[in-house]
Design a protein around this motif. Structure first.
Motif, PDB file in Angstrom:
ATOM      1  N   ASN A  83       0.867  -1.184   0.000  1.00  0.00           N
ATOM      2  CA  ASN A  83       0.000   0.000   0.000  1.00  0.00           C
ATOM      3  C   ASN A  83       0.901   1.230   0.000  1.00  0.00           C
ATOM      4  O   ASN A  83       1.347   1.684   1.053  1.00  0.00           O
ATOM      5  N   VAL A  84       1.145   1.747  -1.169  1.00  0.00           N
ATOM      6  CA  VAL A  84       2.114   2.837  -1.306  1.00  0.00           C
ATOM      7  C   VAL A  84       1.692   4.084  -0.511  1.00  0.00           C
ATOM      8  O   VAL A  84       2.538   4.859  -0.077  1.00  0.00           O
ATOM      9  N   TRP A  85       0.402   4.242  -0.292  1.00  0.00           N
ATOM     10  CA  TRP A  85      -0.065   5.435   0.448  1.00  0.00           C
ATOM     11  C   TRP A  85       0.134   5.301   1.954  1.00  0.00           C
ATOM     12  O   TRP A  85      -0.018   6.276   2.680  1.00  0.00           O
ATOM     13  N   ALA A  86       0.441   4.093   2.406  1.00  0.00           N
ATOM     14  CA  ALA A  86       0.726   3.894   3.833  1.00  0.00           C
ATOM     15  C   ALA A  86       2.229   3.959   4.093  1.00  0.00           C
ATOM     16  O   ALA A  86       2.668   3.716   5.213  1.00  0.00           O
ATOM     17  N   ARG A  87       2.981   4.303   3.051  1.00  0.00           N
ATOM     18  CA  ARG A  87       4.442   4.292   3.169  1.00  0.00           C
ATOM     19  C   ARG A  87       5.013   5.713   3.027  1.00  0.00           C
ATOM     20  O   ARG A  87       4.296   6.685   3.232  1.00  0.00           O
ATOM     21  N   GLU A  88       6.280   5.815   2.688  1.00  0.00           N
ATOM     22  CA  GLU A  88       6.936   7.126   2.611  1.00  0.00           C
ATOM     23  C   GLU A  88       6.214   8.029   1.598  1.00  0.00           C
ATOM     24  O   GLU A  88       5.702   7.555   0.582  1.00  0.00           O
ATOM     25  N   SER A  89       6.254   9.334   1.842  1.00  0.00           N
ATOM     26  CA  SER A  89       5.488  10.252   0.995  1.00  0.00           C
ATOM     27  C   SER A  89       5.983  10.255  -0.450  1.00  0.00           C
ATOM     28  O   SER A  89       5.206  10.541  -1.362  1.00  0.00           O
ATOM     29  N   PHE A  90       7.282   9.901  -0.688  1.00  0.00           N
ATOM     30  CA  PHE A  90       7.750   9.913  -2.076  1.00  0.00           C
ATOM     31  C   PHE A  90       7.082   8.828  -2.919  1.00  0.00           C
ATOM     32  O   PHE A  90       7.171   8.847  -4.141  1.00  0.00           O
ATOM     33  N   ARG A  91       6.380   7.884  -2.258  1.00  0.00           N
ATOM     34  CA  ARG A  91       5.671   6.827  -3.014  1.00  0.00           C
ATOM     35  C   ARG A  91       4.205   7.168  -3.254  1.00  0.00           C
ATOM     36  O   ARG A  91       3.439   6.347  -3.756  1.00  0.00           O
ATOM     37  N   HIS A  92       3.785   8.351  -2.872  1.00  0.00           N
ATOM     38  CA  HIS A  92       2.348   8.631  -2.891  1.00  0.00           C
ATOM     39  C   HIS A  92       1.806   9.056  -4.251  1.00  0.00           C
ATOM     40  O   HIS A  92       0.598   9.078  -4.441  1.00  0.00           O
ATOM     41  N   ASP A  93       2.689   9.418  -5.177  1.00  0.00           N
ATOM     42  CA  ASP A  93       2.224   9.804  -6.508  1.00  0.00           C
ATOM     43  C   ASP A  93       2.782   8.861  -7.554  1.00  0.00           C
ATOM     44  O   ASP A  93       3.931   8.459  -7.483  1.00  0.00           O
ATOM     45  N   SER A  94       1.948   8.548  -8.525  1.00  0.00           N
ATOM     46  CA  SER A  94       2.391   7.742  -9.661  1.00  0.00           C
ATOM     47  C   SER A  94       2.174   8.544 -10.936  1.00  0.00           C
ATOM     48  O   SER A  94       1.043   8.987 -11.196  1.00  0.00           O
ATOM     49  N   VAL A  95       3.230   8.709 -11.716  1.00  0.00           N
ATOM     50  CA  VAL A  95       3.068   9.433 -12.985  1.00  0.00           C
ATOM     51  C   VAL A  95       2.330   8.568 -14.009  1.00  0.00           C
ATOM     52  O   VAL A  95       1.875   9.074 -15.037  1.00  0.00           O
ATOM     53  N   LEU A  96       2.223   7.283 -13.732  1.00  0.00           N
ATOM     54  CA  LEU A  96       1.543   6.372 -14.661  1.00  0.00           C
ATOM     55  C   LEU A  96       0.043   6.272 -14.373  1.00  0.00           C
ATOM     56  O   LEU A  96      -0.758   6.055 -15.288  1.00  0.00           O
ATOM     57  N   ALA A  97      -0.307   6.407 -13.104  1.00  0.00           N
ATOM     58  CA  ALA A  97      -1.666   6.081 -12.664  1.00  0.00           C
ATOM     59  C   ALA A  97      -2.779   6.761 -13.458  1.00  0.00           C
ATOM     60  O   ALA A  97      -3.805   6.129 -13.733  1.00  0.00           O
ATOM     61  N   PRO A  98      -2.621   8.042 -13.868  1.00  0.00           N
ATOM     62  CA  PRO A  98      -3.722   8.664 -14.615  1.00  0.00           C
ATOM     63  C   PRO A  98      -4.038   7.967 -15.938  1.00  0.00           C
ATOM     64  O   PRO A  98      -5.119   8.179 -16.501  1.00  0.00           O
ATOM     65  N   LEU A  99      -3.113   7.170 -16.436  1.00  0.00           N
ATOM     66  CA  LEU A  99      -3.334   6.485 -17.715  1.00  0.00           C
ATOM     67  C   LEU A  99      -3.894   5.074 -17.551  1.00  0.00           C
ATOM     68  O   LEU A  99      -4.347   4.471 -18.524  1.00  0.00           O
ATOM     69  N   ALA A 100      -3.823   4.546 -16.343  1.00  0.00           N
ATOM     70  CA  ALA A 100      -4.211   3.147 -16.130  1.00  0.00           C
ATOM     71  C   ALA A 100      -5.720   2.975 -16.202  1.00  0.00           C
ATOM     72  O   ALA A 100      -6.481   3.890 -15.859  1.00  0.00           O
ATOM     73  N   SER A 101      -6.160   1.796 -16.631  1.00  0.00           N
ATOM     74  CA  SER A 101      -7.595   1.485 -16.601  1.00  0.00           C
ATOM     75  C   SER A 101      -8.044   1.196 -15.187  1.00  0.00           C
ATOM     76  O   SER A 101      -9.212   1.413 -14.838  1.00  0.00           O
ATOM     77  N   GLY A 102      -7.144   0.677 -14.363  1.00  0.00           N
ATOM     78  CA  GLY A 102      -7.450   0.373 -12.966  1.00  0.00           C
ATOM     79  C   GLY A 102      -6.163   0.262 -12.188  1.00  0.00           C
ATOM     80  O   GLY A 102      -5.088   0.080 -12.776  1.00  0.00           O
ATOM     81  N   ILE A 103      -6.278   0.387 -10.878  1.00  0.00           N
ATOM     82  CA  ILE A 103      -5.098   0.366 -10.006  1.00  0.00           C
ATOM     83  C   ILE A 103      -5.411  -0.507  -8.799  1.00  0.00           C
ATOM     84  O   ILE A 103      -6.478  -0.375  -8.189  1.00  0.00           O
ATOM     85  N   ILE A 104      -4.471  -1.388  -8.453  1.00  0.00           N
ATOM     86  CA  ILE A 104      -4.634  -2.238  -7.276  1.00  0.00           C
ATOM     87  C   ILE A 104      -3.384  -2.079  -6.431  1.00  0.00           C
ATOM     88  O   ILE A 104      -2.266  -2.289  -6.924  1.00  0.00           O
ATOM     89  N   VAL A 105      -3.554  -1.699  -5.177  1.00  0.00           N
ATOM     90  CA  VAL A 105      -2.397  -1.553  -4.291  1.00  0.00           C
ATOM     91  C   VAL A 105      -2.664  -2.284  -2.979  1.00  0.00           C
ATOM     92  O   VAL A 105      -3.810  -2.418  -2.544  1.00  0.00           O
ATOM     93  N   GLY A 106      -1.585  -2.758  -2.376  1.00  0.00           N
ATOM     94  CA  GLY A 106      -1.641  -3.207  -0.986  1.00  0.00           C
ATOM     95  C   GLY A 106      -2.160  -4.606  -0.764  1.00  0.00           C
ATOM     96  O   GLY A 106      -2.323  -5.021   0.383  1.00  0.00           O
ATOM     97  N   LEU A 107      -2.399  -5.362  -1.815  1.00  0.00           N
ATOM     98  CA  LEU A 107      -2.951  -6.708  -1.637  1.00  0.00           C
ATOM     99  C   LEU A 107      -1.920  -7.790  -1.916  1.00  0.00           C
ATOM    100  O   LEU A 107      -2.270  -8.962  -2.081  1.00  0.00           O
ATOM    101  N   GLY A 108      -0.658  -7.408  -1.948  1.00  0.00           N
ATOM    102  CA  GLY A 108       0.393  -8.385  -2.190  1.00  0.00           C
ATOM    103  C   GLY A 108       0.250  -9.016  -3.565  1.00  0.00           C
ATOM    104  O   GLY A 108      -0.316  -8.415  -4.491  1.00  0.00           O
ATOM    105  N   SER A 109       0.708 -10.257  -3.667  1.00  0.00           N
ATOM    106  CA  SER A 109       0.686 -10.910  -4.977  1.00  0.00           C
ATOM    107  C   SER A 109      -0.739 -11.169  -5.473  1.00  0.00           C
ATOM    108  O   SER A 109      -0.969 -11.302  -6.678  1.00  0.00           O
ATOM    109  N   LEU A 110      -1.702 -11.189  -4.544  1.00  0.00           N
ATOM    110  CA  LEU A 110      -3.106 -11.336  -4.961  1.00  0.00           C
ATOM    111  C   LEU A 110      -3.505 -10.220  -5.922  1.00  0.00           C
ATOM    112  O   LEU A 110      -4.355 -10.415  -6.801  1.00  0.00           O
TER     113      LEU A 110
END
Ligand code: DQA
Length: 143
Positions: free
Chosen positions: A102-129
């Motif tokens: 879960n990148v938002w529960a970690r250091e602030s430098f991980r809180h933005d993704s330059v890719l995310a606005p282009l993605a169809s969907g985003i999954i964070v924090g669920l491990g390999s699942l």
């Protein structure tokens, strides 16, 4: 068109041995197998690419426009991987961004993704699942 592109960025080739308390104990081979199991429902196979260098990932995107969709964990390239971002902007199919932690529960430098606005969907924090769920999302939504 019957392949899914599974793209993993820097430091993800050592999953299983990399900070397992954060990223879990599954290896990248385990994850590639799991994605393969999920997409078999549509008769798709997995084209798996992991590289520590951004240029090689850019090239992999360019060479796989004929895939049905993609699952992308950019690793730290989420933060400032502008050339990977531009490569994905020209990728003609849906793609999902996955982060094991879960990148938002970690250091602030991980809180933005330059890719995310282009993605169809985003999954964070669920491990390999998260990779399985991204694969299921492609199975369910791709034409
Ligand atoms: C990661 C999160 C990133 O911040 C980090 O640089 C990685 C892994 C994840 O899967 O949780 O390399 O993408």
């Amino acid at each position: 068109m019957s392949d899914v592109l599974l793209l993993n960025g820097p430091n993800l080739g050592i999953l299983g041995r990399r900070e397992p308390e954060i990223y879990g104990t599954d290896t990248l081979a385990d994850i590639e197998r799991a994605v393969g199991e999920e997409v078999a429902a549509r008769g798709w196979r997995v084209v798996a690419v992991q590289h520590d260098c951004e240029g090689a990932l850019v090239r992999a995107v360019q060479e796989n426009y004929d895939t049905v969709g993609a699952i992308v964990n950019p690793g730290a390239l989420m933060i400032a991987g502008w050339s990977l971002r531009d490569a994905l902007a020209n990728y003609p199919r849906p793609w999902m961004e996955v982060h094991l932690s879960n990148v938002w529960a970690r250091e602030s430098f991980r809180h933005d993704s330059v890719l995310a606005p282009l993605a169809s969907g985003i999954i964070v924090g669920l491990g390999s699942l998260g990779y399985r769920l991204a694969a299921r999302a492609l199975v369910a939504t791709v034409d």
